[in-house]
Write a protein that holds these residues in place. Structure first.
Motif, PDB file in Angstrom:
ATOM      1  N   GLU A 548       0.963  -1.266  -0.036  1.00 56.10           N
ATOM      2  CA  GLU A 548       0.095   0.038   0.075  1.00 56.10           C
ATOM      3  C   GLU A 548       0.995   1.354   0.099  1.00 56.10           C
ATOM      4  OE1 GLU A 548      -3.463   2.169   2.851  1.00 56.10           O
ATOM      5  OE2 GLU A 548      -2.091   0.951   3.831  1.00 56.10           O
ATOM      6  N   HIS A 549       0.620   2.231  -0.972  1.00 59.14           N
ATOM      7  CA  HIS A 549       1.388   3.276  -1.046  1.00 59.14           C
ATOM      8  C   HIS A 549       1.307   4.209   0.197  1.00 59.14           C
ATOM      9  CE1 HIS A 549       2.500   1.951  -5.037  1.00 59.14           C
ATOM     10  NE2 HIS A 549       3.578   2.882  -5.000  1.00 59.14           N
ATOM     11  N   TRP A 550       1.902   5.075   0.687  1.00 62.44           N
ATOM     12  CA  TRP A 550       1.640   6.043   1.456  1.00 62.44           C
ATOM     13  C   TRP A 550       1.558   7.309   0.894  1.00 62.44           C
ATOM     14  CZ3 TRP A 550       7.070   4.099   3.516  1.00 62.44           C
ATOM     15  CH2 TRP A 550       7.075   2.852   4.028  1.00 62.44           C
ATOM     16  N   THR A 551       0.590   8.055   1.161  1.00 67.06           N
ATOM     17  CA  THR A 551       0.048   9.335   0.429  1.00 67.06           C
ATOM     18  C   THR A 551      -0.698  10.071   1.420  1.00 67.06           C
ATOM     19  OG1 THR A 551      -2.297   8.282   0.078  1.00 67.06           O
ATOM     20  CG2 THR A 551      -0.531   7.828  -1.551  1.00 67.06           C
ATOM     21  N   PRO A 552      -0.934  11.497   1.055  1.00 69.79           N
ATOM     22  CA  PRO A 552      -1.443  12.239   2.045  1.00 69.79           C
ATOM     23  C   PRO A 552      -3.036  11.701   2.287  1.00 69.79           C
ATOM     24  CG  PRO A 552      -0.115  13.417   0.448  1.00 69.79           C
ATOM     25  CD  PRO A 552      -0.315  12.157   0.100  1.00 69.79           C
ATOM     26  N   ASN A 553      -3.700  11.146   1.175  1.00 70.49           N
ATOM     27  CA  ASN A 553      -5.027  10.928   1.173  1.00 70.49           C
ATOM     28  C   ASN A 553      -5.295   9.900   2.465  1.00 70.49           C
ATOM     29  OD1 ASN A 553      -5.749  12.616  -0.728  1.00 70.49           O
ATOM     30  ND2 ASN A 553      -5.631  11.045  -2.217  1.00 70.49           N
ATOM     31  N   ASN A 554      -4.335   8.716   2.653  1.00 71.64           N
ATOM     32  CA  ASN A 554      -4.419   7.809   3.782  1.00 71.64           C
ATOM     33  C   ASN A 554      -3.709   8.239   5.088  1.00 71.64           C
ATOM     34  OD1 ASN A 554      -1.748   7.327   3.393  1.00 71.64           O
ATOM     35  ND2 ASN A 554      -2.107   5.546   2.167  1.00 71.64           N
ATOM     36  N   GLY A 555      -3.347   9.674   4.732  1.00 67.36           N
ATOM     37  CA  GLY A 555      -2.834  10.133   6.295  1.00 67.36           C
ATOM     38  C   GLY A 555      -1.274   9.769   6.546  1.00 67.36           C
ATOM     39  N   GLN A 556      -0.469   9.084   5.695  1.00 67.72           N
ATOM     40  CA  GLN A 556       0.569   8.527   6.139  1.00 67.72           C
ATOM     41  C   GLN A 556       1.667   9.383   5.432  1.00 67.72           C
ATOM     42  OE1 GLN A 556       0.645   4.278   5.081  1.00 67.72           O
ATOM     43  NE2 GLN A 556      -1.655   4.127   5.917  1.00 67.72           N
ATOM     44  N   MET A 557       1.391  10.279   4.581  1.00 70.03           N
ATOM     45  CA  MET A 557       2.320  11.413   4.150  1.00 70.03           C
ATOM     46  C   MET A 557       1.858  12.663   4.560  1.00 70.03           C
ATOM     47  SD  MET A 557       5.158   9.815   2.619  1.00 70.03           S
ATOM     48  CE  MET A 557       5.545  10.670   1.273  1.00 70.03           C
ATOM     49  N   THR A 558       2.642  13.824   4.462  1.00 69.74           N
ATOM     50  CA  THR A 558       2.280  15.044   4.669  1.00 69.74           C
ATOM     51  C   THR A 558       2.181  15.642   3.196  1.00 69.74           C
ATOM     52  OG1 THR A 558       4.469  16.057   4.469  1.00 69.74           O
ATOM     53  CG2 THR A 558       3.760  15.500   6.673  1.00 69.74           C
ATOM     54  N   SER A 559       1.714  16.592   3.032  1.00 69.16           N
ATOM     55  CA  SER A 559       1.067  17.421   1.681  1.00 69.16           C
ATOM     56  C   SER A 559       2.905  17.621   1.033  1.00 69.16           C
ATOM     57  CB  SER A 559       0.716  18.682   1.716  1.00 69.16           C
ATOM     58  OG  SER A 559      -0.722  18.057   2.032  1.00 69.16           O
ATOM     59  N   THR A 560       3.655  17.786   1.717  1.00 69.15           N
ATOM     60  CA  THR A 560       5.247  17.930   1.319  1.00 69.15           C
ATOM     61  C   THR A 560       5.816  16.874   1.118  1.00 69.15           C
ATOM     62  OG1 THR A 560       5.969  18.645   3.381  1.00 69.15           O
ATOM     63  CG2 THR A 560       5.141  20.521   2.138  1.00 69.15           C
ATOM     64  N   GLN A 561       5.307  15.718   0.870  1.00 70.07           N
ATOM     65  CA  GLN A 561       5.814  14.375   0.956  1.00 70.07           C
ATOM     66  C   GLN A 561       6.583  13.885   2.101  1.00 70.07           C
ATOM     67  OE1 GLN A 561       4.813  12.316  -1.981  1.00 70.07           O
ATOM     68  NE2 GLN A 561       3.076  13.811  -1.728  1.00 70.07           N
ATOM     69  N   LYS A 562       6.495  14.233   3.089  1.00 67.55           N
ATOM     70  CA  LYS A 562       7.366  13.735   4.285  1.00 67.55           C
ATOM     71  C   LYS A 562       6.738  12.588   5.030  1.00 67.55           C
ATOM     72  CE  LYS A 562       9.466  18.242   5.041  1.00 67.55           C
ATOM     73  NZ  LYS A 562       9.683  19.383   5.931  1.00 67.55           N
ATOM     74  N   LEU A 563       7.316  11.578   5.410  1.00 72.55           N
ATOM     75  CA  LEU A 563       6.495  10.340   6.210  1.00 72.55           C
ATOM     76  C   LEU A 563       6.051  10.911   7.434  1.00 72.55           C
ATOM     77  CD1 LEU A 563       9.416   7.934   5.822  1.00 72.55           C
ATOM     78  CD2 LEU A 563       7.693   8.140   4.285  1.00 72.55           C
ATOM     79  N   ARG A 564       4.667  10.505   7.688  1.00 71.65           N
ATOM     80  CA  ARG A 564       4.106  10.502   9.144  1.00 71.65           C
ATOM     81  C   ARG A 564       4.247   9.364   9.583  1.00 71.65           C
ATOM     82  NH1 ARG A 564       0.734  14.776   9.543  1.00 71.65           N
ATOM     83  NH2 ARG A 564       0.046  15.681   7.736  1.00 71.65           N
ATOM     84  N   ARG A 565       5.478   9.227  10.496  1.00 72.79           N
ATOM     85  CA  ARG A 565       6.268   7.953  10.826  1.00 72.79           C
ATOM     86  C   ARG A 565       5.339   7.183  11.862  1.00 72.79           C
ATOM     87  NH1 ARG A 565      11.418   7.532   9.195  1.00 72.79           N
ATOM     88  NH2 ARG A 565      12.306   9.450   8.271  1.00 72.79           N
ATOM     89  N   CYS A 566       4.589   7.869  12.545  1.00 71.52           N
ATOM     90  CA  CYS A 566       3.751   7.221  13.820  1.00 71.52           C
ATOM     91  C   CYS A 566       2.499   6.634  13.136  1.00 71.52           C
ATOM     92  CB  CYS A 566       3.145   8.096  14.657  1.00 71.52           C
ATOM     93  SG  CYS A 566       4.559   8.692  15.865  1.00 71.52           S
ATOM     94  N   GLU A 567       1.737   7.307  11.875  1.00 74.68           N
ATOM     95  CA  GLU A 567       0.661   6.809  11.302  1.00 74.68           C
ATOM     96  C   GLU A 567       0.979   5.590  10.506  1.00 74.68           C
ATOM     97  OE1 GLU A 567      -2.207   7.957  11.869  1.00 74.68           O
ATOM     98  OE2 GLU A 567      -1.331   9.403  13.286  1.00 74.68           O
ATOM     99  N   ILE A 568       2.066   5.626   9.814  1.00 78.56           N
ATOM    100  CA  ILE A 568       2.727   4.436   9.150  1.00 78.56           C
ATOM    101  C   ILE A 568       2.827   3.294   9.879  1.00 78.56           C
ATOM    102  CG2 ILE A 568       4.409   3.484   7.530  1.00 78.56           C
ATOM    103  CD1 ILE A 568       4.967   6.387   6.491  1.00 78.56           C
ATOM    104  N   ALA A 569       3.541   3.437  11.094  1.00 77.32           N
ATOM    105  CA  ALA A 569       3.713   2.484  12.159  1.00 77.32           C
ATOM    106  C   ALA A 569       2.569   2.011  12.642  1.00 77.32           C
ATOM    107  CB  ALA A 569       4.430   2.982  13.217  1.00 77.32           C
ATOM    108  N   ARG A 570       1.394   2.685  12.852  1.00 75.19           N
ATOM    109  CA  ARG A 570       0.314   2.111  13.141  1.00 75.19           C
ATOM    110  C   ARG A 570      -0.535   1.356  12.291  1.00 75.19           C
ATOM    111  NH1 ARG A 570      -0.465   7.679  15.231  1.00 75.19           N
ATOM    112  NH2 ARG A 570      -0.028   7.684  17.609  1.00 75.19           N
ATOM    113  N   ALA A 571      -0.512   1.703  11.039  1.00 75.63           N
ATOM    114  CA  ALA A 571      -1.076   1.305   9.965  1.00 75.63           C
ATOM    115  C   ALA A 571      -0.675  -0.016   9.572  1.00 75.63           C
ATOM    116  CB  ALA A 571      -1.116   2.128   8.837  1.00 75.63           C
ATOM    117  N   HIS A 572       0.706  -0.152   9.982  1.00 81.03           N
ATOM    118  CA  HIS A 572       1.409  -1.810   9.460  1.00 81.03           C
ATOM    119  C   HIS A 572       2.275  -2.102  10.819  1.00 81.03           C
ATOM    120  CE1 HIS A 572       0.837  -0.498   5.478  1.00 81.03           C
ATOM    121  NE2 HIS A 572       1.579   0.667   5.562  1.00 81.03           N
ATOM    122  N   ALA A 573       1.324  -2.055  11.724  1.00 82.51           N
ATOM    123  CA  ALA A 573       1.612  -2.693  13.084  1.00 82.51           C
ATOM    124  C   ALA A 573       2.030  -4.258  13.000  1.00 82.51           C
ATOM    125  CB  ALA A 573       0.779  -2.392  14.420  1.00 82.51           C
TER     126      ALA A 573
END
Length: 597
Positions: A548-573
């Motif tokens: 699954e790609h990490w995007t601003p739409n699923n809340g796992q990237m910011t609009s400036t293409q930076k990782l939302r690390r905690c959100e990614i970690a939660r989504a793929h716990a």
């Protein structure tokens, strides 16, 4: 020159008939060019409409529109009236839009359409907001605050003389919120103008340059390093349609300067490397020789060029092929907003397209440093801009001071005092390994440093930058806070993944655990090869394949293409726990410090 309106006005007076910008007209399906005089006429219309509506100096105007001539004209119009711009990303969620409108106290919102606003209006009262203008919707709307665009399209009178001073607040720029709640950074006209002139002094845009970018103008790097510095130089600004049309836009517009985030150059590099992997060993060897020769030639190091004529010819041909992918005329590329792999910078520069990595942060206005064409080290973020002072604290944190540093955080004096001292020194939050002949060498963000269970510290951004050199890796996030070793979550590139499946005999539709394990085994081996010369504390022990790609739409990237690390970690716990199966589980801690990863 007092304000940004003066910056635009000086360019209009100097070259009224020169091309200001190019944009794609979706109605005619063709590119349209506007001169500075034509852009000024559009700005006059917007300014007249805003003035007639009763907006005055100091009022906040939120711009939630895509890049283009309308953005330029509105920015010009707003600053001519002394309004304070608030940039909102066009793809911001309704909840995020409501929060930023409320926090900024914006009195007017200019939006691309009313899709997001219709959701926002049902969620938030926003008592400060008096008007909403849509660039697309022309029908009547039940919300009395929604006004038609027509009054802003009439030809206005001459642009008013901005009543503000250089020290006045020009814009509020919200940080990406990658490690917490977004903060509103207040920047003056003086700060932005000083940064634009300093960038131009460093990179030397020319009047005949076409500056191409897709960087969102809600983000300050694009606004200053692309738009305002381009205005200073008198270059033409080319607004790309977006990532999906990038190759077509480059081919048709043939820019001379390419400005973007590291991901843009990683993708281009990835395509080249993938094609080389599919080719012969001889072709890969020749490319390696070409890069070595081109790099030595760029540094005027003839002693490193063996059989000088052939490698130089190879470098020239490889450079022509790379340039052809970018429209055929690119002479300069600039990367900012995140760390760029030194190897990628080296390849571009070796093949005749100097790729200048810069560094900055919104609070610094934003650009702090950048490599120069004649003084380029891909491992560094270059020398500080003219007027920027630097110092390193005892813990290695970089502090900067200069004319572009922010006024402070909007409505957050305690937050301002934490990072900005009375003498003007700004704590960047970035760790520096050294200042070498004035060049800055970054380690990473203090908040993003991973501390493993063994006490070793590692910079995930540095490791991720190296791993993205692999054609197989599209997105990657390093995991390891309070864990016994480092691992990585990896989103693969579809093409190279299909090639790998065929190579190891796994069908395309096979997503079984056995297939996953086989792919991850090869992927880990390749990651370890890339990191073999990295410090031991940067070694990866396991990897997990993520589809699954990490995007601003699923809340796992910011609009400036930076990782939302905690959100990614939660989504793929589950994947994270699989990587550490059999090891002690870490306790839940503060997510802003990359914990729980």
């Amino acid at each position: 020159m007092r304000t940004l309106a003066d910056l635009y006005g000086e360019r209009l007076r100097a070259t009224p008939n020169a091309e200001a910008c190019r944009r794609f007209d979706s109605q005619t399906q063709s590119w349209r060019s506007l001169s500075w005089a034509e852009l000024a006429a559009s700005a006059q219309g917007f300014a007249s409409g805003l003035r007639e509506a009763g907006f005055k100096a100091g009022d906040r105007i939120a711009l939630q529109i895509p890049n283009g001539a309308d953005w330029l004209a509105l920015d010009w119009a707003a600053h001519s009236l002394g309004l304070v711009t608030v940039g909102l990303f066009a793809d911001e969620t309704a909840a995020g839009t409501a929060a930023l409108l409320e926090d900024s106290g914006a009195r007017i919102l200019v939006a691309r359409d009313l899709e997001v606003w219709n959701v926002v209006a049902g969620r938030a009262k926003l008592p400060d907001l008096q008007m909403v203008v849509s660039l697309r919707d022309k029908s009547e709307h039940a919300d009395r605050r929604v006004r038609p665009l027509a009054p802003f399209l009439r030809r206005g009178t001459a642009l008013p003389d901005n009543p503000a001073s250089g020290e006045s607040l020009a814009t509020i720029v919200y940080t990406s919120g990658a490690t917490g709640r977004p903060k509103g950074v207040m920047l003056s006209h003086d700060a932005l103008i000083a940064n634009a002139f300093a960038v131009q002094d460093a990179v030397q845009y020319r009047t005949d340059d076409l500056l191409f970018s897709n960087l969102p103008l809600a983000h300050l790097f694009g606004r200053v390093a692309w738009i305002y510095a381009g205005v200073v130089a008198g270059a033409s600004l080319v607004f790309g349609r977006g990532a999906g049309s990038g190759a077509e836009d480059l081919a048709s517009q043939r820019p001379t300067v390419l400005i973007g985030p590291p991901r843009l150059f990683e993708r281009i590099h990835g395509v080249v490397m993938h094609e080389l992997e599919m080719g012969s060993a001889t072709r890969r060897t020749l490319f390696r020789i070409a890069v070595e020769a081109g790099w030595a030639a760029s540094r005027k190091d003839a002693s490193r060029i063996k059989a000088r004529l052939l490698p130089t010819v190879l470098a020239r041909r490889a450079g022509d092929a790379l340039r052809a992918r970018l429209g055929g005329r690119v002479r300069l590329a600039i990367s900012g907003s995140a760390a760029l792999s030194p190897q990628i910078g080296r390849v571009f520069s070796a093949l005749g397209i100097p790729l200048l990595q810069g560094y900055g942060l919104t609070e610094a206005g934003p650009v702090v440093s950048v490599n120069r064409v004649d003084d380029l080290d891909p491992a560094s973020v270059g020398a500080p801009l003219q007027g920027v002072e630097t110092r390193i604290e005892a813990n290695g944190e970089l502090c900067v001071r200069g004319p572009s540093v922010m006024l402070g955080y909007w409505k957050d004096e305690p937050g301002t005092q934490q990072v900005l001292d009375p003498s003007g020194w700004l704590r960047t939050g970035d760790k520096v390994s050294r200042l070498d002949t004035d060049r800055i060498y970054l380690v990473g963000r203090f908040k993003e440093l991973v501390v493993t269970a063994t006490g070793e510290k590692a910079s995930p951004a540095d490791i991720e930058s190296r791993l993205r050199e692999l054609p197989l890796v599209e997105q990657v996030m390093v995991v390891g806070e309070a864990r016994p070793f480092l691992t990585a979550l990896i989103v693969p590139q579809p093409g190279p993944l299909a090639m790998l499946r065929a190579e190891i005999g796994i069908n395309d539709g096979d997503y079984s655990s056995a297939a996953r394990d086989a792919i991850e085994s090869v992927l880990l081996q390749r990651c370890q090869e890339v990191l073999q010369n990295a410090p031991r504390n940067h070694w990866i022990v396991k990897v997990a394949l993520i589809f699954e790609h990490w995007t601003p739409n699923n809340g796992q990237m910011t609009s400036t293409q930076k990782l939302r690390r905690c959100e990614i970690a939660r989504a793929h716990a589950e994947d994270v726990e699989r990587l550490y199966a059999g090891h002690y589980a870490v306790p839940a801690t503060d997510c802003s410090n990359n914990a729980g990863l």
